[in-house]
Design a protein around this motif. Structure first.
Motif, PDB file in Angstrom:
ATOM      1  N   VAL A 162      15.139   9.411   4.298  1.00  0.00           N
ATOM      2  CA  VAL A 162      14.820   9.769   2.913  1.00  0.00           C
ATOM      3  C   VAL A 162      13.327  10.002   2.733  1.00  0.00           C
ATOM      4  CG1 VAL A 162      14.432   7.467   1.964  1.00  0.00           C
ATOM      5  CG2 VAL A 162      15.416   9.232   0.515  1.00  0.00           C
ATOM      6  N   LEU A 163      12.507   9.462   3.629  1.00  0.00           N
ATOM      7  CA  LEU A 163      11.067   9.616   3.510  1.00  0.00           C
ATOM      8  C   LEU A 163      10.592  11.004   3.913  1.00  0.00           C
ATOM      9  CD1 LEU A 163       9.837   6.246   5.044  1.00  0.00           C
ATOM     10  CD2 LEU A 163       9.697   6.908   2.648  1.00  0.00           C
ATOM     11  N   ALA A 164      11.395  11.719   4.691  1.00  0.00           N
ATOM     12  CA  ALA A 164      10.950  12.991   5.258  1.00  0.00           C
ATOM     13  C   ALA A 164      10.523  13.995   4.202  1.00  0.00           C
ATOM     14  CB  ALA A 164      12.057  13.576   6.137  1.00  0.00           C
ATOM     15  N   ASP A 165      11.096  13.931   3.013  1.00  0.00           N
ATOM     16  CA  ASP A 165      10.772  14.882   1.957  1.00  0.00           C
ATOM     17  C   ASP A 165       9.844  14.292   0.909  1.00  0.00           C
ATOM     18  OD1 ASP A 165      12.459  16.797   3.131  1.00  0.00           O
ATOM     19  OD2 ASP A 165      14.215  15.960   2.138  1.00  0.00           O
ATOM     20  N   ARG A 192      14.549   5.836  -4.817  1.00  0.00           N
ATOM     21  CA  ARG A 192      15.179   5.284  -3.622  1.00  0.00           C
ATOM     22  C   ARG A 192      14.385   4.073  -3.141  1.00  0.00           C
ATOM     23  NH1 ARG A 192      18.226   8.407  -5.394  1.00  0.00           N
ATOM     24  NH2 ARG A 192      19.405  10.071  -4.355  1.00  0.00           N
ATOM     25  N   TRP A 193      15.101   3.009  -2.757  1.00  0.00           N
ATOM     26  CA  TRP A 193      14.485   1.783  -2.246  1.00  0.00           C
ATOM     27  C   TRP A 193      15.294   1.283  -1.061  1.00  0.00           C
ATOM     28  CZ3 TRP A 193      15.588   2.938  -7.223  1.00  0.00           C
ATOM     29  CH2 TRP A 193      14.515   3.007  -8.136  1.00  0.00           C
ATOM     30  N   ALA A 194      14.617   0.692  -0.100  1.00  0.00           N
ATOM     31  CA  ALA A 194      15.287   0.049   1.034  1.00  0.00           C
ATOM     32  C   ALA A 194      14.532  -1.231   1.367  1.00  0.00           C
ATOM     33  CB  ALA A 194      15.313   0.969   2.255  1.00  0.00           C
ATOM     34  N   THR A 195      15.271  -2.305   1.620  1.00  0.00           N
ATOM     35  CA  THR A 195      14.646  -3.562   2.015  1.00  0.00           C
ATOM     36  C   THR A 195      15.342  -4.102   3.256  1.00  0.00           C
ATOM     37  OG1 THR A 195      16.092  -5.062   0.761  1.00  0.00           O
ATOM     38  CG2 THR A 195      14.216  -4.092  -0.421  1.00  0.00           C
ATOM     39  N   GLY A 203       0.823  -1.194   0.000  1.00  0.00           N
ATOM     40  CA  GLY A 203       0.000   0.000   0.000  1.00  0.00           C
ATOM     41  C   GLY A 203       0.857   1.242   0.000  1.00  0.00           C
ATOM     42  N   THR A 204       0.224   2.391   0.159  1.00  0.00           N
ATOM     43  CA  THR A 204       0.918   3.676   0.153  1.00  0.00           C
ATOM     44  C   THR A 204       0.643   4.432   1.440  1.00  0.00           C
ATOM     45  OG1 THR A 204      -0.940   4.735  -0.987  1.00  0.00           O
ATOM     46  CG2 THR A 204       0.852   3.870  -2.355  1.00  0.00           C
ATOM     47  N   VAL A 205       1.573   5.344   1.761  1.00  0.00           N
ATOM     48  CA  VAL A 205       1.473   6.119   2.990  1.00  0.00           C
ATOM     49  C   VAL A 205       2.173   7.448   2.757  1.00  0.00           C
ATOM     50  CG1 VAL A 205       3.602   5.118   3.915  1.00  0.00           C
ATOM     51  CG2 VAL A 205       1.901   6.042   5.487  1.00  0.00           C
ATOM     52  N   ASP A 206       1.754   8.480   3.469  1.00  0.00           N
ATOM     53  CA  ASP A 206       2.438   9.763   3.384  1.00  0.00           C
ATOM     54  C   ASP A 206       3.867   9.611   3.905  1.00  0.00           C
ATOM     55  OD1 ASP A 206       2.107  12.910   3.171  1.00  0.00           O
ATOM     56  OD2 ASP A 206       3.117  12.490   5.067  1.00  0.00           O
ATOM     57  N   GLY A 207       4.830   9.981   3.082  1.00  0.00           N
ATOM     58  CA  GLY A 207       6.225   9.739   3.440  1.00  0.00           C
ATOM     59  C   GLY A 207       6.662  10.471   4.688  1.00  0.00           C
TER      60      GLY A 207
END
Length: 374
Positions: free
Chosen positions: A215-218, A238-241, A126-130
């Motif tokens: 990185v999500l802050a912006d 950008r990706w992180a796992t 799903g999606t979420v506000d970063g």
């Protein structure tokens, strides 16, 4: 490989990918960054079998290719290059040549065949506000333990529901919880351990969450994926796992009724703690005397020195004296997003619930007190 790329973008991408490169790698090739140039895009990747970080930037690719170079050296070099100029990367034999302005560097490549296969990026849950996820993740992860002998306590637990998700973490002395809205992808597909989950709970390593939050802050929107074995976050470029930790956090019922409710200035209380904390050793508690419209913060002993400070407070209920670990109290206060903090008590020996007024549904921290001798 041969390409030209904006130097600042290259430096940012390298720094992001380095988040998944171990400081002390178990194998030499794990110290490398994987560079892949194709379709006018350069993708840099770091991986340590435990987590991965990938960053892509647009560039002018004249010769596509893939190679592995020492990650820390590459990152330090491109960060030192002038940001106003472009950088040329070109494979020269077994070396990667980097040119920027008057600087020319030859960097040896590492054996690419030894490098492990990067984990596939599954479809999004799903999606979420970063920015919202970044704030919640950082606040909650602050309560995670750093004791690797108890891996469950080094995690952030994601609990997914229809319209919201709950993040929680504990080191047994404090419990941080945050709630935020999200939009599950009900049409997502997959099988077995790779199927993206839209409901249920999973434990994600706290350091993966903390790194991703930066990185999500912006980011306006972030995609989040949770499967039985993998966690992934992504924003454009950008990706992180990270791997999922088996187990579940211990459950603790958050109280809803209190004997004493105390509201005071977050900054004022934090400053009062700073004024007297230097008198304490690591195991010494800090004491809050709550009465008569004030919180008296006191610490110390006769042989080490004593100190106190006072802050005004609104007190609804019984006066009390309660002691906390000063470091844990200060870190919980740091997570309060607002000028005031509301502290809720059921006596001096039961956990205290802390949050900004009217914001218990956004973030709340539960902090265990310390029992005073005598």
């Amino acid at each position: 490989m041969k390409l030209v790329i904006d130097t600042e973008k290259l430096a940012d991408a390298a720094q992001w990918a380095m988040r998944a490169v171990p400081t002390v790698p178990s194998r030499p090739f794990l110290a490398g960054l994987r560079l892949e140039a194709a379709d006018n895009t350069l993708t840099l990747s770091g991986f340590d079998y435990y987590r991965s970080a990938r960053a892509s930037e647009e560039c002018e690719v004249s010769e596509p290719g893939t190679l592995l170079v020492p990650g820390r050296v590459l990152t330090d070099i491109v960060r030192s290059f002038p940001k106003t100029k472009q950088t040329l990367l070109a494979l020269d034999g077994n070396d990667l040549a980097l040119s920027c302005g008057t600087a020319h560097i030859m960097l040896p490549t590492l054996p690419l065949d030894d490098y492990p296969t990067l984990p596939a990026l599954p479809a999004a849950s799903g999606t979420v506000d970063g920015a919202t996820l970044a704030a919640a993740g950082a606040r909650v992860a602050a309560a995670a333990s750093t004791d690797d002998t108890l891996p469950v306590l080094t995690t952030v637990q994601f609990t997914l529901n229809d319209n919201d998700m709950t993040l929680s973490s504990t080191d047994r002395y404090r419990f941080h919880v945050a709630d935020l809205p999200w939009t599950p992808n009900k049409t997502t597909k997959g099988r077995g351990r790779t199927k993206p989950l839209t409901a249920g709970s999973a434990l994600v390593p706290a350091d993966v969450v903390t790194d991703a939050a930066r990185v999500l802050a912006d980011a306006d929107t972030a995609e989040i994926t949770i499967t039985e074995s993998q966690f992934a976050l992504s924003v454009p470029g950008r990706w992180a796992t990270g791997g999922i930790i088996e187990g579940a956090l211990p459950k603790y019922p958050f109280p809803t009724e209190f004997e004493s409710v105390v509201t005071t200035g977050t900054e004022a209380l934090t400053d009062a703690l700073k004024h007297v904390t230097p008198l304490l050793d690591k195991t010494d508690p800090i004491v809050l005397d709550i009465a008569d419209g004030q919180i008296t913060v006191r610490a110390g002993t006769d042989d080490k020195g004593r100190g106190r400070d006072q802050v005004d407070a609104e007190i609804d209920g019984e006066p009390l004296t309660v002691a906390f670990n000063p470091g844990l109290l200060a870190k919980t206060l740091q997570q309060i997003d607002g000028p005031a903090v509301q502290m809720n008590f059921n006596g001096q020996h039961k956990p205290a619930l802390m949050h900004a007024p009217e914001q218990a549904g956004i973030f709340r921290g539960l902090l265990m007190p310390i029992r005073l001798n005598g």
